[in-house]
Motif scaffolding. Structure first.
Motif, PDB file in Angstrom:
ATOM      1  N   SER A  68      45.887  45.691  34.888  1.00 29.40           N
ATOM      2  CA  SER A  68      45.439  46.750  35.781  1.00 29.40           C
ATOM      3  C   SER A  68      45.630  46.284  37.222  1.00 29.40           C
ATOM      4  N   LEU A  69      45.544  47.222  38.166  1.00 27.06           N
ATOM      5  CA  LEU A  69      45.690  46.877  39.575  1.00 27.06           C
ATOM      6  C   LEU A  69      44.596  45.892  39.997  1.00 27.06           C
ATOM      7  N   LYS A  70      43.405  46.068  39.457  1.00 25.65           N
ATOM      8  CA  LYS A  70      42.294  45.161  39.772  1.00 25.65           C
ATOM      9  C   LYS A  70      42.617  43.750  39.300  1.00 25.65           C
ATOM     10  N   GLU A  71      43.150  43.636  38.087  1.00 24.11           N
ATOM     11  CA  GLU A  71      43.511  42.316  37.553  1.00 24.11           C
ATOM     12  C   GLU A  71      44.648  41.697  38.360  1.00 24.11           C
ATOM     13  N   LYS A  72      45.619  42.517  38.750  1.00 23.46           N
ATOM     14  CA  LYS A  72      46.725  42.009  39.554  1.00 23.46           C
ATOM     15  C   LYS A  72      46.228  41.517  40.912  1.00 23.46           C
ATOM     16  N   SER A  73      45.303  42.263  41.518  1.00 22.45           N
ATOM     17  CA  SER A  73      44.760  41.868  42.820  1.00 22.45           C
ATOM     18  C   SER A  73      43.988  40.556  42.708  1.00 22.45           C
ATOM     19  N   TYR A  74      43.223  40.413  41.629  1.00 24.40           N
ATOM     20  CA  TYR A  74      42.470  39.175  41.396  1.00 24.40           C
ATOM     21  C   TYR A  74      43.425  37.993  41.237  1.00 24.40           C
ATOM     22  N   ILE A  75      44.461  38.177  40.431  1.00 22.14           N
ATOM     23  CA  ILE A  75      45.441  37.108  40.201  1.00 22.14           C
ATOM     24  C   ILE A  75      46.177  36.767  41.495  1.00 22.14           C
ATOM     25  N   PHE A  76      46.506  37.779  42.285  1.00 27.42           N
ATOM     26  CA  PHE A  76      47.188  37.568  43.566  1.00 27.42           C
ATOM     27  C   PHE A  76      46.317  36.727  44.502  1.00 27.42           C
ATOM     28  N   LEU A  77      45.048  37.100  44.637  1.00 28.66           N
ATOM     29  CA  LEU A  77      44.129  36.354  45.508  1.00 28.66           C
ATOM     30  C   LEU A  77      43.894  34.939  44.985  1.00 28.66           C
ATOM     31  N   LYS A  78      43.846  34.805  43.666  1.00 25.59           N
ATOM     32  CA  LYS A  78      43.717  33.481  43.066  1.00 25.59           C
ATOM     33  C   LYS A  78      44.930  32.623  43.411  1.00 25.59           C
TER      34      LYS A  78
END
Length: 235
Positions: free
Chosen positions: A23-33
């Motif tokens: 999901s976009l939320k998961e992608k954003s989390y992974i990106f910030l990580k």
């Protein structure tokens, strides 16, 4: 299992991760990580670089390589505007180094065109529109069409690169780092074995951009690269 996959996202293991739909939320989390892991790794690398600079380079009576890199970065920031640093340069560099990590006839053809144009134009970014630029574009277009023709005739070439994806990925981010040695005004060849250490931050950028490009798509690699350049130029 998806949660475990998120935790192990920034790994070359299972580099083709098309089976998962984030999901976009998961992608954003992974990106910030990824940003956090990048700056953490650069902090550790910086201490290693400073140690080599102080203990080895200066004791051999050579100028600080670290200072030479800082000077080259300062020159880049002074000579290029924010649009070039944050948007155009990351886009061009990602096209060169990450586009063909996902092997297709289209991507190989685009890469061939860009590489041919780069070589025809003497390894420089075009500064103006003139006859030499048009000639370089024409030659590059012809070469690209020839390459596309051979790719259409022989699909084994595309399959070969697909099977070597992990090796190509490693070559991509290592080469991306090493090519930044060209930014230094003067290289002391006696110390050449130490220089790769100084481009470990750039190799690290290439690593994270490569993973994001392969698992999320080309745009995510550009976004990561642009974000790093924006933060770096701001600092």
């Amino acid at each position: 299992y998806l949660r475990n996959n998120i935790n192990m996202f920034y790994s070359l293991k299972n580099i083709r991760n098309s089976d998962f739909h984030y999901s976009l939320k998961e992608k954003s989390y992974i990106f910030l990580k990824g940003l956090f892991l990048y700056f953490l790794s650069v902090s550790i690398i910086a201490m290693f670089i400073m140690g080599i600079d102080e203990i080895i380079v200066k004791n051999l009576n050579y100028p600080s390589i670290h200072d030479l890199f800082r000077k080259s970065k300062s020159n880049i920031n002074n000579n290029y505007n924010i649009f070039l640093i944050v948007l155009l340069l990351p886009f061009i560099e990602e096209l060169f180094f990450r586009l063909t990590l996902v092997t297709s006839r289209r991507n190989i053809t685009i890469f061939t065109f860009l590489l041919s144009l780069f070589l025809c134009y003497g390894g420089l970014y075009p500064q103006k529109i003139d006859w030499f630029l048009f000639l370089s574009i024409t030659i590059s277009s012809v070469i690209s069409v020839i390459i596309l023709y051979f790719l259409n005739k022989n699909s084994k070439i595309e399959l070969f690169f697909l099977n070597k994806q992990k090796i190509l990925t490693i070559i991509s981010f290592v080469t991306f780092g090493l090519i930044h040695l060209g930014n230094i005004e003067k290289i002391y060849w006696e110390l050449i074995l130490f220089y790769p250490v100084y481009v470990l931050p750039q190799i690290s950028i290439g690593y994270f951009c490569s993973i994001l490009r392969l698992k999320f798509g080309f745009i995510w690699g550009i976004l990561f690269h642009s974000t790093i350049n924006l933060i770096g130029s701001s600092l």
